[in-house]
Design an enzyme around this catalytic site. Structure first.
Site, PDB file in Angstrom:
ATOM      1  N   ARG A  74     -10.491   5.428  13.143  1.00 41.21           N
ATOM      2  CA  ARG A  74     -11.272   5.457  11.971  1.00 41.21           C
ATOM      3  C   ARG A  74     -12.587   4.655  12.771  1.00 41.21           C
ATOM      4  O   ARG A  74     -12.155   3.599  13.257  1.00 41.21           O
ATOM      5  CB  ARG A  74     -10.611   4.647  10.961  1.00 41.21           C
ATOM      6  N   GLN A 108      -2.209   3.082  10.299  1.00 42.06           N
ATOM      7  CA  GLN A 108      -3.553   2.524  10.752  1.00 42.06           C
ATOM      8  C   GLN A 108      -3.071   1.176  11.430  1.00 42.06           C
ATOM      9  O   GLN A 108      -2.838   0.222  10.848  1.00 42.06           O
ATOM     10  CB  GLN A 108      -4.303   2.640   9.534  1.00 42.06           C
ATOM     11  N   TYR A 146     -13.438  -4.932  11.781  1.00 47.07           N
ATOM     12  CA  TYR A 146     -12.174  -5.651  12.495  1.00 47.07           C
ATOM     13  C   TYR A 146     -12.434  -5.522  14.014  1.00 47.07           C
ATOM     14  O   TYR A 146     -13.661  -5.031  14.537  1.00 47.07           O
ATOM     15  CB  TYR A 146     -11.112  -4.821  11.800  1.00 47.07           C
ATOM     16  N   PRO A 200      -5.960   4.729   4.001  1.00 47.11           N
ATOM     17  CA  PRO A 200      -5.255   3.461   4.107  1.00 47.11           C
ATOM     18  C   PRO A 200      -6.023   2.511   3.070  1.00 47.11           C
ATOM     19  O   PRO A 200      -7.045   2.249   2.819  1.00 47.11           O
ATOM     20  CB  PRO A 200      -5.773   2.923   5.650  1.00 47.11           C
ATOM     21  N   ALA A 205      -4.128  -0.852   6.763  1.00 45.82           N
ATOM     22  CA  ALA A 205      -4.330  -1.515   8.226  1.00 45.82           C
ATOM     23  C   ALA A 205      -3.136  -2.572   8.341  1.00 45.82           C
ATOM     24  O   ALA A 205      -2.930  -3.312   7.827  1.00 45.82           O
ATOM     25  CB  ALA A 205      -5.533  -2.203   8.050  1.00 45.82           C
ATOM     26  N   CYS A 243      -5.267  -1.476   1.877  1.00 45.58           N
ATOM     27  CA  CYS A 243      -4.289  -2.715   1.825  1.00 45.58           C
ATOM     28  C   CYS A 243      -3.898  -3.180   0.348  1.00 45.58           C
ATOM     29  O   CYS A 243      -4.590  -3.128  -0.555  1.00 45.58           O
ATOM     30  CB  CYS A 243      -5.522  -4.019   2.517  1.00 45.58           C
TER      31      CYS A 243
END
Length: 367
Positions: free
Chosen positions: A231, A101, A183, A24, A58, A26
Protein backbone atom coordinates in the site's frame (compact mmCIF):
# COMPACT_ATOMS: atom_id res chain seq x y z
CA UNK A 1 -24.25 -8.87 -18.41
CA UNK A 2 -22.70 -10.46 -15.34
CA UNK A 3 -21.14 -8.29 -12.66
CA UNK A 4 -17.38 -7.75 -12.87
CA UNK A 5 -17.36 -6.85 -9.17
CA UNK A 6 -18.48 -10.39 -8.38
CA UNK A 7 -16.13 -12.10 -10.84
CA UNK A 8 -13.05 -14.03 -9.62
CA UNK A 9 -9.63 -12.39 -9.47
CA UNK A 10 -6.16 -13.91 -9.23
CA UNK A 11 -3.66 -11.95 -7.15
CA UNK A 12 -0.45 -13.75 -7.93
CA UNK A 13 -1.25 -17.40 -7.28
CA UNK A 14 -4.08 -16.56 -4.87
CA UNK A 15 -7.63 -16.79 -6.18
CA UNK A 16 -10.28 -14.41 -4.82
CA UNK A 17 -13.96 -15.24 -5.20
CA UNK A 18 -14.79 -11.60 -6.02
CA UNK A 19 -13.12 -8.20 -6.31
CA UNK A 20 -14.39 -6.67 -3.08
CA UNK A 21 -11.74 -6.02 -0.43
CA UNK A 22 -12.18 -4.94 3.18
CA UNK A 23 -9.47 -2.33 3.68
CA UNK A 24 -7.31 -2.32 6.82
CA UNK A 25 -8.95 -0.34 9.62
CA UNK A 26 -7.18 0.37 12.92
CA UNK A 27 -9.35 -0.60 15.89
CA UNK A 28 -7.08 0.35 18.82
CA UNK A 29 -8.41 -2.61 20.82
CA UNK A 30 -5.34 -4.83 21.28
CA UNK A 31 -3.29 -5.50 24.41
CA UNK A 32 0.50 -5.54 23.98
CA UNK A 33 -0.08 -6.19 20.29
CA UNK A 34 -2.39 -9.16 20.87
CA UNK A 35 -5.73 -8.97 19.03
CA UNK A 36 -8.78 -9.45 21.23
CA UNK A 37 -12.31 -10.81 20.94
CA UNK A 38 -13.16 -7.41 19.47
CA UNK A 39 -11.02 -8.29 16.47
CA UNK A 40 -12.60 -11.74 16.21
CA UNK A 41 -16.06 -10.18 15.94
CA UNK A 42 -14.88 -7.22 13.82
CA UNK A 43 -13.20 -9.41 11.21
CA UNK A 44 -15.59 -12.33 11.57
CA UNK A 45 -18.60 -10.23 10.60
CA UNK A 46 -16.93 -9.39 7.31
CA UNK A 47 -16.04 -13.02 6.68
CA UNK A 48 -19.72 -13.91 7.07
CA UNK A 49 -20.54 -11.37 4.35
CA UNK A 50 -18.19 -12.87 1.76
CA UNK A 51 -15.76 -10.26 0.34
CA UNK A 52 -12.95 -11.66 -1.76
CA UNK A 53 -10.26 -10.43 0.64
CA UNK A 54 -10.17 -9.09 4.19
CA UNK A 55 -7.09 -7.10 5.20
CA UNK A 56 -6.24 -6.91 8.90
CA UNK A 57 -5.36 -3.48 10.24
CA UNK A 58 -1.86 -1.94 10.31
CA UNK A 59 0.07 -4.33 12.55
CA UNK A 60 3.38 -3.35 14.07
CA UNK A 61 6.35 -5.58 13.32
CA UNK A 62 7.88 -4.58 16.64
CA UNK A 63 6.40 -2.98 19.76
CA UNK A 64 7.88 0.41 18.85
CA UNK A 65 6.34 0.07 15.39
CA UNK A 66 2.78 0.36 16.66
CA UNK A 67 0.86 3.61 16.29
CA UNK A 68 -0.65 3.42 19.79
CA UNK A 69 -0.19 1.03 22.73
CA UNK A 70 -3.59 -0.45 21.74
CA UNK A 71 -2.59 -1.34 18.16
CA UNK A 72 -2.03 -4.88 16.98
CA UNK A 73 1.47 -6.26 16.61
CA UNK A 74 2.91 -9.47 15.25
CA UNK A 75 6.05 -9.84 17.32
CA UNK A 76 5.02 -12.41 19.96
CA UNK A 77 3.80 -15.98 20.20
CA UNK A 78 0.62 -14.77 21.90
CA UNK A 79 -0.24 -12.48 19.01
CA UNK A 80 0.53 -15.16 16.44
CA UNK A 81 -1.79 -17.59 18.24
CA UNK A 82 -4.58 -15.02 18.55
CA UNK A 83 -4.44 -14.24 14.84
CA UNK A 84 -4.49 -17.97 14.02
CA UNK A 85 -7.73 -18.31 16.01
CA UNK A 86 -9.32 -15.40 14.13
CA UNK A 87 -8.28 -16.82 10.76
CA UNK A 88 -9.67 -20.22 11.68
CA UNK A 89 -13.05 -18.70 12.51
CA UNK A 90 -13.15 -16.58 9.34
CA UNK A 91 -12.45 -19.63 7.22
CA UNK A 92 -15.19 -21.59 8.97
CA UNK A 93 -17.91 -19.18 7.84
CA UNK A 94 -16.95 -18.25 4.29
CA UNK A 95 -14.53 -18.21 1.39
CA UNK A 96 -12.86 -14.85 2.03
CA UNK A 97 -9.08 -14.83 1.91
CA UNK A 98 -7.37 -13.14 4.85
CA UNK A 99 -4.38 -10.82 4.59
CA UNK A 100 -2.47 -8.70 7.08
CA UNK A 101 -0.95 -5.25 6.68
CA UNK A 102 2.53 -5.26 8.22
CA UNK A 103 3.65 -1.83 9.30
CA UNK A 104 6.05 0.32 11.24
CA UNK A 105 4.74 3.67 12.45
CA UNK A 106 8.08 5.48 12.54
CA UNK A 107 7.77 9.05 13.80
CA UNK A 108 3.95 8.76 13.97
CA UNK A 109 4.10 6.16 16.76
CA UNK A 110 3.70 6.37 20.54
CA UNK A 111 0.37 8.18 20.37
CA UNK A 112 -2.95 8.00 22.16
CA UNK A 113 -6.08 6.54 20.64
CA UNK A 114 -7.90 8.95 18.29
CA UNK A 115 -10.80 9.32 20.73
CA UNK A 116 -8.29 10.21 23.47
CA UNK A 117 -7.02 13.20 21.40
CA UNK A 118 -4.43 11.22 19.41
CA UNK A 119 -1.52 13.23 20.83
CA UNK A 120 1.95 11.91 21.43
CA UNK A 121 2.68 9.89 24.56
CA UNK A 122 6.03 11.19 25.75
CA UNK A 123 8.68 9.02 27.34
CA UNK A 124 7.92 10.40 30.80
CA UNK A 125 4.30 9.22 30.47
CA UNK A 126 5.11 5.71 29.34
CA UNK A 127 5.61 6.26 25.63
CA UNK A 128 8.56 5.07 23.57
CA UNK A 129 11.27 6.66 21.46
CA UNK A 130 10.20 6.71 17.84
CA UNK A 131 12.47 6.35 14.84
CA UNK A 132 12.50 7.82 11.35
CA UNK A 133 14.75 8.47 8.37
CA UNK A 134 15.59 11.88 9.83
CA UNK A 135 15.20 13.61 13.17
CA UNK A 136 12.24 15.86 12.26
CA UNK A 137 9.15 15.28 14.45
CA UNK A 138 5.76 14.68 12.86
CA UNK A 139 4.19 17.67 14.62
CA UNK A 140 5.62 20.77 16.23
CA UNK A 141 6.16 20.20 19.93
CA UNK A 142 6.48 16.44 19.65
CA UNK A 143 9.61 14.69 20.89
CA UNK A 144 11.87 14.21 17.85
CA UNK A 145 12.44 10.72 16.49
CA UNK A 146 15.82 9.05 16.38
CA UNK A 147 17.34 9.10 12.91
CA UNK A 148 17.91 5.47 12.03
CA UNK A 149 21.51 4.30 11.67
CA UNK A 150 22.52 1.13 9.80
CA UNK A 151 21.94 -1.05 12.85
CA UNK A 152 18.46 0.42 13.22
CA UNK A 153 17.64 -0.22 9.57
CA UNK A 154 18.75 -3.83 9.89
CA UNK A 155 16.74 -4.27 13.11
CA UNK A 156 13.54 -3.06 11.45
CA UNK A 157 14.12 -5.15 8.34
CA UNK A 158 14.63 -8.21 10.54
CA UNK A 159 11.41 -7.37 12.41
CA UNK A 160 9.48 -7.33 9.12
CA UNK A 161 10.96 -10.74 8.27
CA UNK A 162 10.07 -12.18 11.69
CA UNK A 163 6.50 -10.85 11.43
CA UNK A 164 6.25 -12.31 7.92
CA UNK A 165 7.20 -15.76 9.16
CA UNK A 166 4.69 -15.45 11.98
CA UNK A 167 2.01 -14.42 9.47
CA UNK A 168 2.77 -17.49 7.38
CA UNK A 169 2.52 -19.81 10.39
CA UNK A 170 -0.72 -18.18 11.55
CA UNK A 171 -2.25 -18.93 8.16
CA UNK A 172 -2.55 -15.58 6.43
CA UNK A 173 -3.10 -15.90 2.67
CA UNK A 174 -1.46 -12.58 1.80
CA UNK A 175 0.75 -9.83 3.21
CA UNK A 176 0.38 -6.14 2.48
CA UNK A 177 3.49 -4.05 3.24
CA UNK A 178 2.39 -0.64 4.53
CA UNK A 179 4.25 2.20 2.78
CA UNK A 180 1.47 4.79 2.98
CA UNK A 181 -0.16 7.37 5.26
CA UNK A 182 3.04 8.85 6.64
CA UNK A 183 4.33 5.75 8.39
CA UNK A 184 7.96 4.67 8.33
CA UNK A 185 8.35 3.38 4.77
CA UNK A 186 6.44 6.37 3.41
CA UNK A 187 8.72 8.60 5.50
CA UNK A 188 11.67 7.18 3.57
CA UNK A 189 9.96 7.75 0.21
CA UNK A 190 9.03 11.40 0.69
CA UNK A 191 11.64 14.17 0.40
CA UNK A 192 9.65 16.08 3.03
CA UNK A 193 10.43 13.58 5.79
CA UNK A 194 13.63 12.05 4.39
CA UNK A 195 16.53 14.50 4.69
CA UNK A 196 19.29 11.90 4.75
CA UNK A 197 22.54 12.40 2.88
CA UNK A 198 23.57 8.74 2.65
CA UNK A 199 22.50 5.94 0.29
CA UNK A 200 18.96 6.10 1.70
CA UNK A 201 18.26 9.76 1.00
CA UNK A 202 18.38 12.40 -1.70
CA UNK A 203 17.56 10.94 -5.11
CA UNK A 204 14.40 8.98 -5.88
CA UNK A 205 16.48 5.83 -6.24
CA UNK A 206 17.98 6.35 -2.80
CA UNK A 207 14.66 7.19 -1.11
CA UNK A 208 13.10 4.02 -2.56
CA UNK A 209 16.03 1.88 -1.42
CA UNK A 210 14.94 0.97 2.13
CA UNK A 211 11.24 0.38 1.30
CA UNK A 212 12.35 -1.90 -1.55
CA UNK A 213 14.80 -3.74 0.71
CA UNK A 214 11.98 -4.34 3.19
CA UNK A 215 9.61 -5.48 0.48
CA UNK A 216 12.18 -7.87 -0.98
CA UNK A 217 12.93 -9.30 2.47
CA UNK A 218 9.23 -9.90 3.11
CA UNK A 219 8.74 -11.43 -0.32
CA UNK A 220 11.65 -13.81 0.25
CA UNK A 221 10.41 -14.85 3.71
CA UNK A 222 6.77 -15.50 2.70
CA UNK A 223 5.78 -18.74 0.91
CA UNK A 224 6.08 -18.34 -2.85
CA UNK A 225 2.48 -19.40 -3.48
CA UNK A 226 1.13 -16.56 -1.32
CA UNK A 227 1.17 -12.99 -2.68
CA UNK A 228 2.83 -9.92 -1.21
CA UNK A 229 1.32 -6.57 -2.13
CA UNK A 230 2.06 -3.01 -1.01
CA UNK A 231 0.00 0.00 0.00
CA UNK A 232 1.35 3.39 -0.97
CA UNK A 233 0.25 6.99 -0.81
CA UNK A 234 0.28 8.10 -4.44
CA UNK A 235 0.84 11.71 -3.41
CA UNK A 236 1.57 13.76 -0.30
CA UNK A 237 -0.79 16.48 -1.63
CA UNK A 238 2.06 18.92 -0.98
CA UNK A 239 4.15 20.74 -3.60
CA UNK A 240 7.67 19.33 -3.62
CA UNK A 241 6.65 16.14 -1.83
CA UNK A 242 6.05 12.56 -2.92
CA UNK A 243 3.84 12.54 -6.01
CA UNK A 244 2.19 10.38 -8.64
CA UNK A 245 5.14 10.22 -11.03
CA UNK A 246 7.44 9.01 -8.26
CA UNK A 247 4.77 6.49 -7.26
CA UNK A 248 4.73 5.13 -10.82
CA UNK A 249 8.50 4.62 -10.75
CA UNK A 250 8.22 2.97 -7.35
CA UNK A 251 5.49 0.66 -8.65
CA UNK A 252 7.69 -0.36 -11.58
CA UNK A 253 10.48 -1.27 -9.16
CA UNK A 254 8.01 -3.16 -6.96
CA UNK A 255 6.79 -5.20 -9.91
CA UNK A 256 10.38 -6.21 -10.66
CA UNK A 257 10.77 -7.20 -7.00
CA UNK A 258 7.76 -9.53 -7.18
CA UNK A 259 4.91 -7.32 -6.00
CA UNK A 260 1.54 -8.72 -7.12
CA UNK A 261 -0.61 -5.61 -6.60
CA UNK A 262 -0.39 -2.00 -5.42
CA UNK A 263 -3.07 -0.70 -3.05
CA UNK A 264 -3.34 2.97 -3.96
CA UNK A 265 -4.18 5.52 -1.26
CA UNK A 266 -2.79 9.02 -0.63
CA UNK A 267 -1.75 11.57 1.99
CA UNK A 268 -1.01 11.18 5.68
CA UNK A 269 2.60 12.35 5.75
CA UNK A 270 2.30 15.97 6.82
CA UNK A 271 -0.37 18.33 8.13
CA UNK A 272 0.38 20.74 5.29
CA UNK A 273 -1.42 18.42 2.87
CA UNK A 274 -4.18 19.92 0.76
CA UNK A 275 -6.38 16.93 -0.05
CA UNK A 276 -9.13 17.38 -2.62
CA UNK A 277 -11.54 14.68 -1.47
CA UNK A 278 -14.76 13.38 -2.95
CA UNK A 279 -16.34 10.16 -4.18
CA UNK A 280 -13.62 7.98 -5.67
CA UNK A 281 -11.07 10.79 -5.36
CA UNK A 282 -8.07 8.41 -5.37
CA UNK A 283 -9.21 6.16 -8.23
CA UNK A 284 -7.39 8.24 -10.85
CA UNK A 285 -4.11 7.46 -9.08
CA UNK A 286 -4.82 3.73 -9.22
CA UNK A 287 -5.66 4.10 -12.91
CA UNK A 288 -2.40 5.89 -13.77
CA UNK A 289 -0.26 3.46 -11.79
CA UNK A 290 -2.01 0.47 -13.35
CA UNK A 291 -1.48 1.74 -16.89
CA UNK A 292 1.99 3.24 -16.64
CA UNK A 293 3.59 0.66 -14.34
CA UNK A 294 1.69 -2.28 -15.82
CA UNK A 295 0.79 -3.64 -12.40
CA UNK A 296 -2.51 -4.69 -10.83
CA UNK A 297 -4.05 -2.03 -8.59
CA UNK A 298 -6.52 -1.93 -5.73
CA UNK A 299 -8.53 1.31 -5.59
CA UNK A 300 -9.73 2.81 -2.31
CA UNK A 301 -11.16 6.11 -1.07
CA UNK A 302 -14.85 7.05 -0.75
CA UNK A 303 -16.00 4.10 -2.82
CA UNK A 304 -19.43 3.57 -1.33
CA UNK A 305 -21.94 2.49 -4.00
CA UNK A 306 -22.09 -0.82 -5.88
CA UNK A 307 -22.61 0.86 -9.27
CA UNK A 308 -19.64 3.13 -8.56
CA UNK A 309 -17.46 0.10 -7.76
CA UNK A 310 -18.68 -1.77 -10.84
CA UNK A 311 -17.92 1.24 -13.05
CA UNK A 312 -14.36 1.54 -11.71
CA UNK A 313 -13.71 -2.07 -12.69
CA UNK A 314 -15.49 -1.97 -16.05
CA UNK A 315 -13.59 1.15 -17.07
CA UNK A 316 -10.31 -0.62 -16.29
CA UNK A 317 -9.21 1.90 -13.67
CA UNK A 318 -8.38 -0.82 -11.13
CA UNK A 319 -8.52 -4.58 -10.70
CA UNK A 320 -10.35 -4.55 -7.36
CA UNK A 321 -11.93 -2.06 -4.96
CA UNK A 322 -11.48 -1.68 -1.22
CA UNK A 323 -13.91 -0.24 1.30
CA UNK A 324 -13.16 0.85 4.86
CA UNK A 325 -15.67 3.18 6.54
CA UNK A 326 -18.34 1.94 4.15
CA UNK A 327 -17.88 -1.57 5.53
CA UNK A 328 -18.02 -0.35 9.12
CA UNK A 329 -21.30 1.40 8.38
CA UNK A 330 -22.71 -1.56 6.48
CA UNK A 331 -20.93 -4.86 7.21
CA UNK A 332 -23.38 -6.51 4.80
CA UNK A 333 -22.34 -4.26 1.93
CA UNK A 334 -21.36 -7.31 -0.12
CA UNK A 335 -24.86 -8.77 0.16
CA UNK A 336 -26.54 -5.50 -0.73
CA UNK A 337 -24.19 -4.98 -3.69
CA UNK A 338 -25.00 -8.45 -5.00
CA UNK A 339 -28.72 -7.69 -4.85
CA UNK A 340 -28.26 -4.37 -6.67
CA UNK A 341 -26.01 -5.90 -9.36
CA UNK A 342 -28.12 -9.05 -9.71
CA UNK A 343 -25.21 -11.30 -8.72
CA UNK A 344 -25.69 -14.68 -7.11
CA UNK A 345 -24.15 -15.05 -3.67
CA UNK A 346 -24.00 -17.81 -1.11
CA UNK A 347 -24.78 -16.94 2.49
CA UNK A 348 -23.85 -18.92 5.59
CA UNK A 349 -26.59 -21.50 6.10
CA UNK A 350 -28.09 -19.91 9.26
CA UNK A 351 -28.52 -16.62 7.38
CA UNK A 352 -29.62 -17.93 3.97
CA UNK A 353 -33.31 -17.33 4.51
CA UNK A 354 -32.76 -13.55 4.79
CA UNK A 355 -31.64 -13.27 1.14
CA UNK A 356 -34.48 -11.50 -0.75
CA UNK A 357 -33.35 -13.14 -3.99
CA UNK A 358 -34.17 -16.55 -2.52
CA UNK A 359 -37.81 -15.91 -1.71
CA UNK A 360 -39.81 -18.75 -3.15
CA UNK A 361 -36.64 -20.61 -4.19
CA UNK A 362 -34.60 -23.39 -2.59
CA UNK A 363 -31.82 -22.12 -0.35
CA UNK A 364 -28.33 -21.63 -1.81
CA UNK A 365 -26.10 -21.89 1.19
CA UNK A 366 -22.55 -22.47 2.16
CA UNK A 367 -21.75 -24.65 5.10
Amino acid sequence: MSSLLFSPLAVGKLGLANRIVVAPMCQYMASDGVPSDWHLVHLGQFAQSGPGLILVEATGVEAEGRITPACTGLYSDASEAAFARIIEFCRSVGESKIGIQLSHSGRKGSTRKPWEDGGQIVLADGGWETSAPSGDPYLEGWEPPAALDQDGLERIKAAFVDATRRAARAGFNLIEVHAAHGYLLHQFLSPISNRREDAYGGSLENRMRFPLEVFEAVRQAFPTDRPVILRLSATDWIDGGWDLMQSIEFAKALKTAGCDMVHVSSGGLDQQQQIVAGPGYQVRFADEIKRQADIATLAVGQITEPIQAETILRSGQADAVALARGMLWDPRWVWHAAKELDAEIQLPAPYARCNPAMRGKPFITRS
